[in-house]
Write an enzyme that holds these catalytic residues in place. Structure first.
Site, PDB file in Angstrom:
ATOM      1  CG  ASP A 102     -47.696  -9.518  -1.711  1.00 19.12           C
ATOM      2  OD1 ASP A 102     -47.884 -10.465  -2.504  1.00 19.12           O
ATOM      3  OD2 ASP A 102     -46.627  -8.886  -1.646  1.00 19.12           O
ATOM      4  CG  HIS A 117     -44.173 -17.437   5.287  1.00 19.80           C
ATOM      5  ND1 HIS A 117     -43.106 -16.577   5.188  1.00 19.80           N
ATOM      6  CD2 HIS A 117     -43.651 -18.634   5.673  1.00 19.80           C
ATOM      7  CE1 HIS A 117     -41.981 -17.229   5.499  1.00 19.80           C
ATOM      8  NE2 HIS A 117     -42.293 -18.472   5.785  1.00 19.80           N
ATOM      9  CB  THR A 186     -35.897 -14.003   0.113  1.00 12.25           C
ATOM     10  OG1 THR A 186     -35.871 -14.443   1.482  1.00 12.25           O
ATOM     11  CG2 THR A 186     -35.129 -14.990  -0.749  1.00 12.25           C
TER      12      THR A 186
HETATM   13  P1  OAD Z   1     -36.790  -9.436   4.075  1.00 18.87           P
HETATM   14  O1  OAD Z   1     -37.386  -8.112   4.406  1.00 18.87           O
HETATM   15  O2  OAD Z   1     -36.050 -10.158   5.156  1.00 18.87           O
HETATM   16  O3  OAD Z   1     -35.784  -9.299   2.843  1.00 18.87           O
HETATM   17  C1  OAD Z   1     -36.133  -8.598   1.684  1.00 18.87           C
HETATM   18  C2  OAD Z   1     -35.011  -8.740   0.688  1.00 18.87           C
HETATM   19  O4  OAD Z   1     -35.408  -8.108  -0.523  1.00 18.87           O
HETATM   20  C3  OAD Z   1     -33.680  -8.083   1.102  1.00 18.87           C
HETATM   21  O5  OAD Z   1     -32.611  -8.995   0.892  1.00 18.87           O
HETATM   22  C4  OAD Z   1     -33.563  -6.889   0.156  1.00 18.87           C
HETATM   23  O6  OAD Z   1     -32.208  -6.588  -0.188  1.00 18.87           O
HETATM   24  C5  OAD Z   1     -34.328  -7.387  -1.044  1.00 18.87           C
HETATM   25  N1  OAD Z   1     -34.913  -6.342  -1.920  1.00 18.87           N
HETATM   26  C6  OAD Z   1     -35.297  -5.081  -1.603  1.00 18.87           C
HETATM   27  N2  OAD Z   1     -35.807  -4.459  -2.671  1.00 18.87           N
HETATM   28  C7  OAD Z   1     -35.755  -5.338  -3.706  1.00 18.87           C
HETATM   29  C8  OAD Z   1     -36.134  -5.285  -5.089  1.00 18.87           C
HETATM   30  N3  OAD Z   1     -36.693  -4.209  -5.619  1.00 18.87           N
HETATM   31  N4  OAD Z   1     -35.922  -6.388  -5.849  1.00 18.87           N
HETATM   32  C9  OAD Z   1     -35.372  -7.510  -5.318  1.00 18.87           C
HETATM   33  N5  OAD Z   1     -35.006  -7.604  -4.026  1.00 18.87           N
HETATM   34  C10 OAD Z   1     -35.192  -6.543  -3.218  1.00 18.87           C
HETATM   35  O7  OAD Z   1     -37.979 -10.327   3.470  1.00 18.87           O
HETATM   36  P2  OAD Z   1     -38.109 -11.911   3.358  1.00 18.87           P
HETATM   37  O8  OAD Z   1     -36.797 -12.537   3.062  1.00 18.87           O
HETATM   38  O9  OAD Z   1     -39.239 -12.170   2.436  1.00 18.87           O
HETATM   39  O10 OAD Z   1     -42.298 -14.130   7.623  1.00 18.87           O
HETATM   40  O11 OAD Z   1     -38.541 -12.285   4.835  1.00 18.87           O
HETATM   41  C11 OAD Z   1     -38.835 -13.613   5.137  1.00 18.87           C
HETATM   42  C12 OAD Z   1     -39.927 -13.691   6.172  1.00 18.87           C
HETATM   43  O12 OAD Z   1     -39.583 -12.898   7.314  1.00 18.87           O
HETATM   44  C13 OAD Z   1     -41.266 -13.121   5.728  1.00 18.87           C
HETATM   45  O13 OAD Z   1     -42.022 -14.012   4.940  1.00 18.87           O
HETATM   46  C14 OAD Z   1     -41.925 -12.860   7.047  1.00 18.87           C
HETATM   47  C15 OAD Z   1     -40.789 -12.228   7.803  1.00 18.87           C
HETATM   48  O14 OAD Z   1     -40.828 -12.331   9.180  1.00 18.87           O
HETATM   49  C16 OAD Z   1     -43.522 -14.328   8.136  1.00 18.87           C
HETATM   50  O15 OAD Z   1     -44.341 -13.443   8.182  1.00 18.87           O
HETATM   51  C17 OAD Z   1     -43.750 -15.715   8.601  1.00 18.87           C
END
Ligand code: OAD
Length: 247
Positions: A102, A117, A186
């Site tokens: 983003d 990514h 994450t």
């Molecule tokens: P996820 O959607 O898998 O995880 C988001 C994490 O953020 C979760 O563990 C939530 O508990 C946490 N979370 C939610 N709100 C929050 C806040 N306010 N502060 C801190 N943490 C919070 O997202 P990613 O781990 O980024 O890949 O996903 C990894 C990849 O999966 C992405 O980059 C994307 C997706 O498929 C591609 O597009 C290649």
């Protein structure tokens, strides 16, 4: 909220590396991928985020990316992004590794960013590789074209694709030389990004997670701070400054 061990380690640290995920942008209004309101609950990744999907239905794929681009263009960085930009000025060696596409870290003022990514606001020609930061497509139902005639695609990593290898190597190097490593917002299920906190730990870093929930990695790390990054990170930066830590 912060352990004495963490503050001691951070005061001594020369090198800090941070991995961020979609949770860091949640407080800016950008949807995460997993969890109750996650994008992958409403949309099928195999229909929208793979080369096969793009070849089959480029209009649909561009509609989805165009929709997300429009949302992202209207969003602003939150206090978590701002605090990470501040941290870059505090440590002599600081690496910000992000899975997010983003661009909000850059908007917040971070400069040294490793985008694992890609970036949703950039598109790339599938024929000649030329990149463009023009927002595409200008109209729904269109598939943007490059000057060479090739089809433009979003410059993001899709399922089944390799990550940019130079950026990935730099990310592992930063993780392995860090004194303190943070895994923030994450779910830590998508590899190779999710291997970075483990690589940092194996190389001797103090590894801390910041997340409102525990993740699959929590048990393997030094500590998990339960909370939102937009609340925890500004407090951490203030605490470091109070403790006399300045660049
Ligand atoms: P996820 O959607 O898998 O995880 C988001 C994490 O953020 C979760 O563990 C939530 O508990 C946490 N979370 C939610 N709100 C929050 C806040 N306010 N502060 C801190 N943490 C919070 O997202 P990613 O781990 O980024 O890949 O996903 C990894 C990849 O999966 C992405 O980059 C994307 C997706 O498929 C591609 O597009 C290649």
């Amino acid at each position: 909220m912060f352990s004495d061990r963490l503050i001691k380690r951070m005061k001594k640290a020369r090198s800090v590396a941070v991995l961020t995920g979609a949770g860091v942008s949640q407080e800016s209004g950008v949807a995460t991928f997993r969890g109750e309101d996650g994008l992958w609950k409403k949309f099928k990744p195999e229909e929208l985020a793979s080369v096969e999907a793009f070849v089959k239905n480029p209009v649909l794929v561009w509609e989805w990316y165009g929709y997300r681009q429009k949302i992202i263009l209207k969003t602003d960085p939150n206090p978590g992004h701002m605090a990470l930009a501040d941290m870059e000025g505090i440590f002599p060696d600081f690496a910000l590794i992000t899975q997010n596409v983003d661009g909000l870290h850059r908007k917040a003022g971070s400069q040294k960013i490793l985008e694992l990514h890609g970036n949703i606001l950039v598109s790339r020609c599938m024929s000649c590789g030329t990149k463009s930061d023009r927002i595409e497509p200008e109209e729904d139902g269109m598939v943007p074209r490059c000057a060479c005639g090739g089809r433009m695609r979003p410059d993001v990593v899709w399922f089944g694709e390799m990550l940019p290898q130079d950026i990935l190597s730099q990310a592992f190097e930063a993780a392995e030389r860090s004194d303190v490593f943070f895994s923030i917002g994450t779910s830590a299920v998508v590899h190779p990004a999710a291997s970075l906190p483990v690589a940092a730990k194996e190389a001797g870093a103090y590894v801390v997670e910041i997340n409102p929930e525990r993740t699959v990695l929590s048990g393997a790390l030094d500590e998990t701070i339960i909370g939102k990054s937009g609340e925890v990170l500004p407090r951490l930066v203030s605490r470091l400054r109070e403790s006399g830590k300045e660049a």
